[in-house]
Design an enzyme around this catalytic site. Structure first.
Site, PDB file in Angstrom:
ATOM      1  N   LYS A   1      -2.201 -14.011 114.562  1.00  0.00           N
ATOM      2  CA  LYS A   1      -0.756 -14.288 114.440  1.00  0.00           C
ATOM      3  C   LYS A   1       0.002 -13.886 115.709  1.00  0.00           C
ATOM      4  O   LYS A   1       0.802 -14.660 116.243  1.00  0.00           O
ATOM      5  CB  LYS A   1      -0.195 -13.504 113.242  1.00  0.00           C
ATOM      6  CG  LYS A   1       1.311 -13.562 113.154  1.00  0.00           C
ATOM      7  CD  LYS A   1       1.896 -12.524 112.220  1.00  0.00           C
ATOM      8  CE  LYS A   1       1.904 -11.127 112.756  1.00  0.00           C
ATOM      9  NZ  LYS A   1       3.125 -10.373 112.771  1.00  0.00           N
ATOM     10  N   ASN A   2      -0.256 -12.677 116.196  1.00  0.00           N
ATOM     11  CA  ASN A   2       0.563 -12.192 117.302  1.00  0.00           C
ATOM     12  C   ASN A   2       0.243 -12.872 118.630  1.00  0.00           C
ATOM     13  O   ASN A   2       1.075 -12.887 119.533  1.00  0.00           O
ATOM     14  CB  ASN A   2       0.470 -10.666 117.407  1.00  0.00           C
ATOM     15  CG  ASN A   2       1.198  -9.989 116.242  1.00  0.00           C
ATOM     16  OD1 ASN A   2       2.004 -10.625 115.555  1.00  0.00           O
ATOM     17  ND2 ASN A   2       0.901  -8.721 116.003  1.00  0.00           N
TER      18      ASN A   2
ATOM     19  N   CYS B   1       9.614  -6.589 110.988  1.00  0.00           N
ATOM     20  CA  CYS B   1       9.471  -5.525 110.001  1.00  0.00           C
ATOM     21  C   CYS B   1      10.213  -4.275 110.446  1.00  0.00           C
ATOM     22  O   CYS B   1      10.256  -3.953 111.643  1.00  0.00           O
ATOM     23  CB  CYS B   1       7.986  -5.189 109.818  1.00  0.00           C
ATOM     24  SG  CYS B   1       7.092  -6.431 108.883  1.00  0.00           S
TER      25      CYS B   1
ATOM     26  N   ARG C   1      13.223  -0.648 117.496  1.00  0.00           N
ATOM     27  CA  ARG C   1      12.390  -1.533 118.309  1.00  0.00           C
ATOM     28  C   ARG C   1      13.211  -2.073 119.482  1.00  0.00           C
ATOM     29  O   ARG C   1      13.663  -3.215 119.489  1.00  0.00           O
ATOM     30  CB  ARG C   1      11.807  -2.645 117.427  1.00  0.00           C
ATOM     31  CG  ARG C   1      10.943  -2.070 116.308  1.00  0.00           C
ATOM     32  CD  ARG C   1      10.337  -3.104 115.421  1.00  0.00           C
ATOM     33  NE  ARG C   1       9.204  -3.774 116.020  1.00  0.00           N
ATOM     34  CZ  ARG C   1       8.478  -4.709 115.390  1.00  0.00           C
ATOM     35  NH1 ARG C   1       8.783  -5.064 114.160  1.00  0.00           N
ATOM     36  NH2 ARG C   1       7.464  -5.281 115.993  1.00  0.00           N
TER      37      ARG C   1
ATOM     38  N   ILE D   1      14.445  -3.447 123.226  1.00  0.00           N
ATOM     39  CA  ILE D   1      13.912  -4.500 124.116  1.00  0.00           C
ATOM     40  C   ILE D   1      14.261  -4.201 125.576  1.00  0.00           C
ATOM     41  O   ILE D   1      14.274  -5.092 126.418  1.00  0.00           O
ATOM     42  CB  ILE D   1      14.412  -5.917 123.721  1.00  0.00           C
ATOM     43  CG1 ILE D   1      15.946  -5.973 123.710  1.00  0.00           C
ATOM     44  CG2 ILE D   1      13.852  -6.357 122.390  1.00  0.00           C
ATOM     45  CD1 ILE D   1      16.458  -7.401 123.851  1.00  0.00           C
TER      46      ILE D   1
ATOM     47  N   ASP E   1      -1.169  -1.207 113.932  1.00  0.00           N
ATOM     48  CA  ASP E   1      -1.186  -2.199 112.847  1.00  0.00           C
ATOM     49  C   ASP E   1      -2.331  -1.955 111.858  1.00  0.00           C
ATOM     50  O   ASP E   1      -2.420  -2.636 110.827  1.00  0.00           O
ATOM     51  CB  ASP E   1      -1.320  -3.631 113.421  1.00  0.00           C
ATOM     52  CG  ASP E   1      -0.069  -4.057 114.160  1.00  0.00           C
ATOM     53  OD1 ASP E   1       0.955  -3.367 114.055  1.00  0.00           O
ATOM     54  OD2 ASP E   1      -0.116  -5.094 114.859  1.00  0.00           O
TER      55      ASP E   1
ATOM     56  N   ARG F   1       3.854 -13.020 105.673  1.00  0.00           N
ATOM     57  CA  ARG F   1       4.256 -13.237 107.073  1.00  0.00           C
ATOM     58  C   ARG F   1       3.036 -13.309 107.979  1.00  0.00           C
ATOM     59  O   ARG F   1       3.068 -13.957 109.013  1.00  0.00           O
ATOM     60  CB  ARG F   1       5.109 -12.062 107.568  1.00  0.00           C
ATOM     61  CG  ARG F   1       6.446 -11.944 106.927  1.00  0.00           C
ATOM     62  CD  ARG F   1       7.153 -10.724 107.456  1.00  0.00           C
ATOM     63  NE  ARG F   1       7.589 -11.007 108.821  1.00  0.00           N
ATOM     64  CZ  ARG F   1       8.687 -10.521 109.346  1.00  0.00           C
ATOM     65  NH1 ARG F   1       9.458  -9.721 108.667  1.00  0.00           N
ATOM     66  NH2 ARG F   1       9.028 -10.817 110.591  1.00  0.00           N
TER      67      ARG F   1
HETATM   68  C1  EPZ Z   1       3.870  -6.075 118.795  1.00  0.00           C
HETATM   69  O1  EPZ Z   1       5.196  -5.623 118.552  1.00  0.00           O
HETATM   70  C2  EPZ Z   1       3.398  -6.674 117.484  1.00  0.00           C
HETATM   71  N1  EPZ Z   1       4.300  -7.755 117.105  1.00  0.00           N
HETATM   72  C3  EPZ Z   1       3.355  -5.606 116.410  1.00  0.00           C
HETATM   73  O2  EPZ Z   1       2.759  -6.190 115.279  1.00  0.00           O
HETATM   74  C4  EPZ Z   1       2.512  -4.434 116.861  1.00  0.00           C
HETATM   75  O3  EPZ Z   1       2.641  -3.385 115.923  1.00  0.00           O
HETATM   76  C5  EPZ Z   1       2.977  -3.930 118.227  1.00  0.00           C
HETATM   77  O4  EPZ Z   1       3.004  -5.028 119.174  1.00  0.00           O
HETATM   78  C6  EPZ Z   1       2.065  -2.852 118.801  1.00  0.00           C
HETATM   79  O5  EPZ Z   1       0.768  -3.339 118.948  1.00  0.00           O
HETATM   80  C7  EPZ Z   1       4.169  -8.968 117.614  1.00  0.00           C
HETATM   81  O6  EPZ Z   1       3.281  -9.236 118.425  1.00  0.00           O
HETATM   82  C8  EPZ Z   1       5.103 -10.018 117.158  1.00  0.00           C
HETATM   83  P1  EPZ Z   1       5.510  -3.149 121.553  1.00  0.00           P
HETATM   84  P2  EPZ Z   1       6.132  -5.261 119.774  1.00  0.00           P
HETATM   85  O7  EPZ Z   1       6.505  -3.763 122.450  1.00  0.00           O
HETATM   86  O8  EPZ Z   1       5.876  -6.211 120.885  1.00  0.00           O
HETATM   87  C9  EPZ Z   1       8.386   0.552 122.566  1.00  0.00           C
HETATM   88  C10 EPZ Z   1       2.471  -6.645 113.007  1.00  0.00           C
HETATM   89  O9  EPZ Z   1       2.336  -5.978 111.959  1.00  0.00           O
HETATM   90  N2  EPZ Z   1       9.215  -0.413 123.309  1.00  0.00           N
HETATM   91  O10 EPZ Z   1       4.098  -3.081 122.020  1.00  0.00           O
HETATM   92  O11 EPZ Z   1       7.493  -5.118 119.249  1.00  0.00           O
HETATM   93  C11 EPZ Z   1       8.429   0.330 121.069  1.00  0.00           C
HETATM   94  O12 EPZ Z   1       9.548   0.944 120.501  1.00  0.00           O
HETATM   95  C12 EPZ Z   1       3.443  -6.197 114.047  1.00  0.00           C
HETATM   96  O13 EPZ Z   1       1.878  -7.711 113.224  1.00  0.00           O
HETATM   97  C13 EPZ Z   1      10.254   0.064 124.084  1.00  0.00           C
HETATM   98  O14 EPZ Z   1      10.527   1.259 124.155  1.00  0.00           O
HETATM   99  O15 EPZ Z   1       5.567  -3.833 120.140  1.00  0.00           O
HETATM  100  C14 EPZ Z   1       7.122   0.917 120.632  1.00  0.00           C
HETATM  101  O16 EPZ Z   1       7.249   2.299 120.505  1.00  0.00           O
HETATM  102  C15 EPZ Z   1       4.372  -5.147 113.640  1.00  0.00           C
HETATM  103  N3  EPZ Z   1      11.001  -0.841 124.793  1.00  0.00           N
HETATM  104  C16 EPZ Z   1       6.185   0.628 121.801  1.00  0.00           C
HETATM  105  O17 EPZ Z   1       7.038   0.347 122.911  1.00  0.00           O
HETATM  106  C17 EPZ Z   1      10.761  -2.174 124.762  1.00  0.00           C
HETATM  107  O18 EPZ Z   1      11.449  -2.935 125.441  1.00  0.00           O
HETATM  108  C18 EPZ Z   1       5.258  -0.537 121.600  1.00  0.00           C
HETATM  109  O19 EPZ Z   1       5.996  -1.690 121.203  1.00  0.00           O
HETATM  110  C19 EPZ Z   1       9.696  -2.637 123.978  1.00  0.00           C
HETATM  111  C20 EPZ Z   1       8.939  -1.730 123.256  1.00  0.00           C
END
Ligand code: EPZ
Length: 435
Positions: free
Chosen positions: A26-27, A121, A126, A128, A309, A401
């Site tokens: 999915k991701n 979720c 979260r 950006i 995850d 989802r």
């Molecule tokens: C992706 O989310 C996945 N979602 C998540 O899957 C997964 O849990 C996560 O990666 C970690 O592997 C999708 O791919 C759609 P990150 P993402 O950016 O991209 C911090 C599922 O169940 N961060 O790797 O949102 C953040 O707060 C889902 O399928 C910042 O600080 O995760 C976190 O602590 C849920 N600033 C860490 O980085 C930013 O700009 C990792 O987040 C971005 C992130």
């Protein structure tokens, strides 16, 4: 007016045995379909999972003029030559996290994007900021107004970007935009997850020049045009891992097919540690458990560490183990919401900050619970499969989802799980409360 919801009704207590086929990730798919609008030619994507998040993404893309042609359940042809505006705002796109990938794709191709702040979720704050930082480094002006992220640039120019945190989303987004920037971009401290590599491979199949994905330094030489390709999405590491735990927790024996065992190593290693037998084949893993599981310590980390995850699924297994375990969640702060539900099934778990202290119990008993988010929901299904008696799980739309035919696949393994439709009469008086 009436609204139909669904829930799982599970009669637990029997081991899962047999074979299961894993679908596309999915991701990875979410980012790949977004990136496919970066060419005017038609891209064909195979092994597409048919899950709610990817379908919402495709619908949102159609709303801005992208032509989406579903060839069969798992193949889609996408043509982005008719994109009529770069302002995407459907109600559903606000609910998924991966909407942010349209920022990188639209900004790369059209140098302009307007996309609502991502939903997804509720697993913690979260931000950006790293996405925004990357786009700005490439020369874009980015602002957030009224819940919309607005990015634009005269032109994008390659840059040297150091990520402050390891983030999958920002790494992929910057990689996409930089693929169509002028000159060279270097992303340091990049995420190394399998889907980062998959998106890089997809971009390269379209004619981009991305090197080093899968390591923490990614080098991108921008190109002015991308072209058509046919691409097959990698198997879903998390769906596979979820079935691995389902086998372990029910003391079953399951062959999980169409996987890349390398992507599952951190999960396999934990399962071996807690007493499961794992056999690896070229594109399958077999998980068997005969005895009560052993306790362990887990800390979630970016790849190749233990995935966040897969944390709730491990929580369920350890709550049934023979001793005391701890789980430290170091990626998202709100990923223990399933614990209250598990406690209502008889688990003995205490959460302090980002750590769960788990004292294993001999068994769970069925309860009426609800899925708090996607992975937690899947983990609670596993708990229900292991529990004595009947478990009812509400709010299964979270699970839908990201898991295709979850109940059907589980039933083929011998699980007693049914989907029950609940028709909720919505009267004028309570309409406001639920809308
Ligand atoms: C992706 O989310 C996945 N979602 C998540 O899957 C997964 O849990 C996560 O990666 C970690 O592997 C999708 O791919 C759609 P990150 P993402 O950016 O991209 C911090 C599922 O169940 N961060 O790797 O949102 C953040 O707060 C889902 O399928 C910042 O600080 O995760 C976190 O602590 C849920 N600033 C860490 O980085 C930013 O700009 C990792 O987040 C971005 C992130």
């Amino acid at each position: 007016m009436s609204e139909e919801k669904e829930r799982y009704v599970i009669n637990g207590g029997n081991p899962l045995v047999g074979e299961v086929e894993i679908g596309g990730a999915k991701n990875a798919a979410l980012a790949i379909v977004a990136a496919s609008i970066m060419t005017d030619e038609t891209v064909s994507i195979e092994n597409m999972p048919d899950v709610r998040d990817t379908n919402v993404m495709l619908e949102a893309m159609q709303s801005i003029g992208v032509n989406v042609d579903r060839i069969d359940r798992h193949t889609v042809k996408i043509n982005g030559s008719m994109v009529k505006n770069v302002n995407i705002d459907t109600e559903s796109i606000r609910k998924i996290r991966a909407s942010y990938y349209l920022m990188g794709a639209l900004l790369g191709k059209y140098k302009r994007a307007e996309v609502p702040l991502p939903g997804g979720c509720d697993i913690g704050s979260r931000p950006i900021d790293q996405h925004v930082k990357g786009f700005r480094a490439l020369g874009a002006t980015v602002s957030i107004e009224g819940g919309i992220v607005k990015a634009s640039a005269e032109k994008l120019v390659g840059a040297h970007i150091y990520m402050d945190v390891v983030t999958v989303g920002a790494t992929i987004n910057i990689m996409m935009a930089a693929s169509m920037a002028e000159g060279k971009t270097i992303i340091e401290n990049a995420a190394k997850e399998p889907h980062v590599v998959d998106v890089a491979n997809f971009l390269n199949s379209m004619g981009a020049n991305v090197k080093g994905a899968g390591t923490d330094i990614i080098r991108i030489s921008g190109v002015s045009k991308l072209k058509k390709c046919t691409y097959s999405v990698i198997p879903d590491q998390i769906e596979a891992g979820t079935f691995m735990y389902a086998a372990a927790v029910t003391k079953g024996d399951v062959l999980i097919k169409n996987v890349i065992p390398k992507h599952l190593e951190s999960i396999s290693a934990k399962l071996i540690e807690i007493g499961c037998q794992i056999q690896e084949f070229d594109d399958a893993v077999r998980v068997a458990a005969t005895k009560r599981l052993r306790p362990t310590q887990i800390k979630t980390l970016p790849y190749p560490g233990y995935p966040t995850d897969m944390q709730p699924q491990a929580g369920v297994a350890l709550a049934l183990s023979d001793g005391v375990s701890t789980i430290t969640e170091s990626i998202f702060e709100n990923r223990f919401k399933y614990i209250d539900e598990l406690v209502s099934m008889g688990a003995n778990v205490r959460v302090e900050g980002n750590t769960a202290f788990i004292e294993g119990v001999e068994g769970f008993s069925g309860a009426h619970i609800k899925a708090p988010d996607l992975r937690a929901g899947a983990a609670l299904v596993i708990a229900g499969l292991a529990a004595e008696g009947c478990t009812v799980i509400d709010d299964i739309y979270y699970i839908q989802r990201g898991y295709e035919d979850f109940d059907i696949k589980l039933r083929k393994l011998g699980a007693r799980i049914e989907v029950e439709k609940i028709s909720e009469k919505v009267t004028k008086a309570n309409f406001k409360a639920i809308s």
